[in-house]
Design an enzyme around this catalytic site. Structure first.
Site, PDB file in Angstrom:
ATOM      1  N   ALA A 150       6.568   7.632  -6.483  1.00 38.27           N
ATOM      2  CA  ALA A 150       5.963   7.649  -5.183  1.00 38.27           C
ATOM      3  C   ALA A 150       5.545   6.266  -4.854  1.00 38.27           C
ATOM      4  O   ALA A 150       4.444   5.915  -4.687  1.00 38.27           O
ATOM      5  CB  ALA A 150       4.801   8.591  -5.162  1.00 38.27           C
TER       6      ALA A 150
ATOM      7  N   HIS B  91       0.832  -1.204   0.000  1.00 38.70           N
ATOM      8  CA  HIS B  91       0.000   0.000   0.000  1.00 38.70           C
ATOM      9  C   HIS B  91       0.865   1.251   0.000  1.00 38.70           C
ATOM     10  O   HIS B  91       1.907   1.323   0.647  1.00 38.70           O
ATOM     11  CB  HIS B  91      -0.917   0.007   1.227  1.00 38.70           C
ATOM     12  CG  HIS B  91      -2.132   0.868   1.026  1.00 38.70           C
ATOM     13  ND1 HIS B  91      -2.074   2.244   1.066  1.00 38.70           N
ATOM     14  CD2 HIS B  91      -3.424   0.548   0.758  1.00 38.70           C
ATOM     15  CE1 HIS B  91      -3.286   2.731   0.849  1.00 38.70           C
ATOM     16  NE2 HIS B  91      -4.115   1.726   0.652  1.00 38.70           N
ATOM     17  N   HIS B  92       0.407   2.260  -0.750  1.00 36.22           N
ATOM     18  CA  HIS B  92       1.166   3.496  -0.878  1.00 36.22           C
ATOM     19  C   HIS B  92       1.258   4.263   0.441  1.00 36.22           C
ATOM     20  O   HIS B  92       2.158   5.105   0.608  1.00 36.22           O
ATOM     21  CB  HIS B  92       0.527   4.393  -1.948  1.00 36.22           C
ATOM     22  CG  HIS B  92       1.525   5.198  -2.717  1.00 36.22           C
ATOM     23  ND1 HIS B  92       2.697   5.691  -2.173  1.00 36.22           N
ATOM     24  CD2 HIS B  92       1.527   5.618  -4.018  1.00 36.22           C
ATOM     25  CE1 HIS B  92       3.361   6.361  -3.084  1.00 36.22           C
ATOM     26  NE2 HIS B  92       2.687   6.321  -4.216  1.00 36.22           N
ATOM     27  N   CYS B  93       0.379   4.003   1.378  1.00 34.24           N
ATOM     28  CA  CYS B  93       0.486   4.679   2.671  1.00 34.24           C
ATOM     29  C   CYS B  93       1.695   4.180   3.448  1.00 34.24           C
ATOM     30  O   CYS B  93       2.151   4.821   4.401  1.00 34.24           O
ATOM     31  CB  CYS B  93      -0.782   4.497   3.502  1.00 34.24           C
ATOM     32  SG  CYS B  93      -1.003   2.844   4.212  1.00 34.24           S
TER      33      CYS B  93
END
Length: 517
Positions: free
Chosen positions: A517, A139-141
């Site tokens: 990112a 997950h990008h978080c």
């Protein structure tokens, strides 16, 4: 126990029935180089058990604040149930790129289970030529481009013989945040939120001319200059080209399905063009993307008369030290994002390949100059303006409306600096490494990510099929764009110069300016 930042929490809030915000990769592997001649799920599980302590994002799970009143916390979970995270499958014949992409697209469209550490790995057998693949998503978080590279270097080895890893010290029992502690933090944050919002607004105002959507407002540049003057920053703002994204078929509300495609070009060809025209490899990569997008739009009679606008993620933390190395963040067990974004036009409106290459170089240089004097926390500042309880409810709606009303950017383009030498997973040589990113209503129904690895530039394209139904044509256009640039070198006046001492280091530094990112 650490709390998610406003930007990290935003990656959670963006998720909806049609949007998943994890980043992923597909590593194509040759198991014949391993001691056993095969790569098994059991070997992969054993490797993860041995090295999980080197990859903090893989052992962290979320602890939510009641009623979503505040941002969640990270809780270290040393007893990760790896069996629930590692999956295995075999592709149908003939096991080519299309069959691999079809399987990956289905998995990539599914959101991660927030009740466990936010990652999955899929060992995929049945590729033609006796190869296999490993698809991983996180997950990008929890990660950005650099921390994702750290996970890669933790699991891979520079030779078929795995490195010896020291056993970690016995972990302390995880201490979940207490209910009263979380509620007290939520109350405190609600009290200081107005002040935090004002501070974030002041910082963001100083970069108003470089933020998508608001950059198109009248006098955005004057407002940014005035905000900087009030803050005591008298530096003049570099001129930047217009950042108004045109409407394209890529932009609009997306569906919940995904298509992916993979492709590669020789890194030597990218360097050859870069040296011949006196520019960096990043300039060539962005030109390849611009040319491919232009070809697709022309083929669909949808080319705008203005250049497409891309968001280019930029890492704000040091790169990992190399194969087997790790940054201070990894050693400290930090999880999350330290990124910003640079917004740049792509010169898709320029017909001549030579002129397009020059225009991309010029606009990218202007974007870099503007980014160099920016408050690089503007992404965090924008996210911090909104209380978490409201952001969790409103963000999917806002992104959906942004897709309907008009794009702030047309797509995300990322360039990942990677290792130059071959790496091995459980003894299996990694032949290619294709990164995959995120598509959303607000950032476009296509994202293009590439990674340099072992003499190749490996592309991964993710698309929503309702916005771009023929994603594999984009790979064809990227290859055609490379041939187009090489054709420019037929002019003897642009013969590439030999590599001079220190030039490879300069090329590496130029590639590292843009990290996904």
């Amino acid at each position: 126990m650490r709390q998610l930042t406003a930007l990290d929490a935003q990656f959670l809030s963006v998720e909806s029935a049609t949007t998943a915000t994890h980043v992923a990769s597909v590593a194509v592997l040759d198991p014949s180089t391993s001691p056993s001649g095969a790569l098994t799920r059991e070997a992969l599980l054993a490797l993860l058990r041995e090295r999980l302590h080197l990859a903090p994002p893989l052992r962290m799970r979320l602890a939510d604040v009641p009623f979503g009143l505040d941002r969640p916390y990270w809780l270290d979970d040393p007893d990760v149930d790896l069996d629930a995270h590692v999956h295995e499958t075999t592709l149908p014949a003939p096991g080519g790129e299309r069959e691999l992409a079809a399987y990956v697209a289905g998995v990539h469209a599914r959101r991660l289970d927030r009740g466990r550490p936010l990652w999955e790995a899929h060992l995929i057998h049945g590729l033609e030529g006796g190869r296999c693949a490993l698809y991983t998503k996180v997950h990008h978080c929890a990660i950005d481009g650099v921390s994702g590279s750290e996970i890669l270097t933790a699991l891979l080895d520079p030779s078929p013989q795995p490195r010896r890893i020291e056993a970690p010290p016995a972990p302390a029992p995880p201490q979940p945040p207490g209910l009263l502690t979380m509620l007290a933090g939520a109350i405190t944050r609600s009290i200081v939120q107005p002040v935090e919002t004002l501070c974030s607004l002041a910082r963001a105002a100083a970069d108003l001319d470089a933020i998508p959507v608001v950059a198109a407002l009248p006098d955005a540049r004057l407002v940014a200059q005035a905000a900087r003057a009030l803050a005591g920053d008298s530096r003049p703002l570099p001129e930047t080209p217009p950042l108004v994204a045109p409407r394209t078929p890529f932009n609009g509300p997306i569906s919940g399905t995904r298509e992916v495609a993979f492709g590669s070009v020789p890194l030597a060809e990218v360097r050859r063009v870069a040296r011949a025209f006196g520019m960096g490899p990043n300039d060539v990569v962005m030109t390849l993307c611009a040319s491919a997008l232009r070809r697709w739009l022309l083929a669909h009679d949808a080319l705008p008369d203005r250049p497409l606008v891309a968001a280019v993620p930029v890492a704000l933390r040091p790169q990992p030290a190399g194969s087997g190395g790790s940054s201070r963040d990894a050693a400290d067990g930090r999880v999350g994002n330290r990124i910003s974004a640079m917004i740049t036009p792509l010169a898709t409106d320029v017909a001549s390949p030579r002129d397009r290459l020059t225009a991309v170089r010029s606009t990218l240089a202007a974007a870099k100059r503007r980014f160099a004097v920016s408050h690089r926390t503007w992404l965090d500042d924008v996210c911090a303006m909104v209380p978490n309880a409201f952001a969790a409810l409103a963000t999917p709606v806002v992104f959906r409306l942004a897709g309907v009303a008009g794009a702030g950017v047309n797509l995300i383009v990322s360039n990942v600096p990677g290792p130059r030498l071959p790496l091995y997973l459980c003894g299996a040589r990694m032949l290619a490494y294709h990164p995959l990113s995120v598509v959303t209503d607000a950032t476009g129904g296509i994202s293009i990510t590439c990674a340099s690895y072992d003499g190749r530039l490996d592309f991964g394209v993710v698309a929503c099929p309702t916005r771009l139904p023929d994603v594999w044509s984009m790979i064809d256009h990227l290859r055609e764009a490379m041939d187009e640039l090489l054709a420019l070198l037929d002019d003897s006046s642009h013969d590439p110069a030999p590599v001079r001492p220190g030039e490879e280091r300069q090329e590496r530094e130029e590639r590292e300016e843009m990290v996904p990112a």
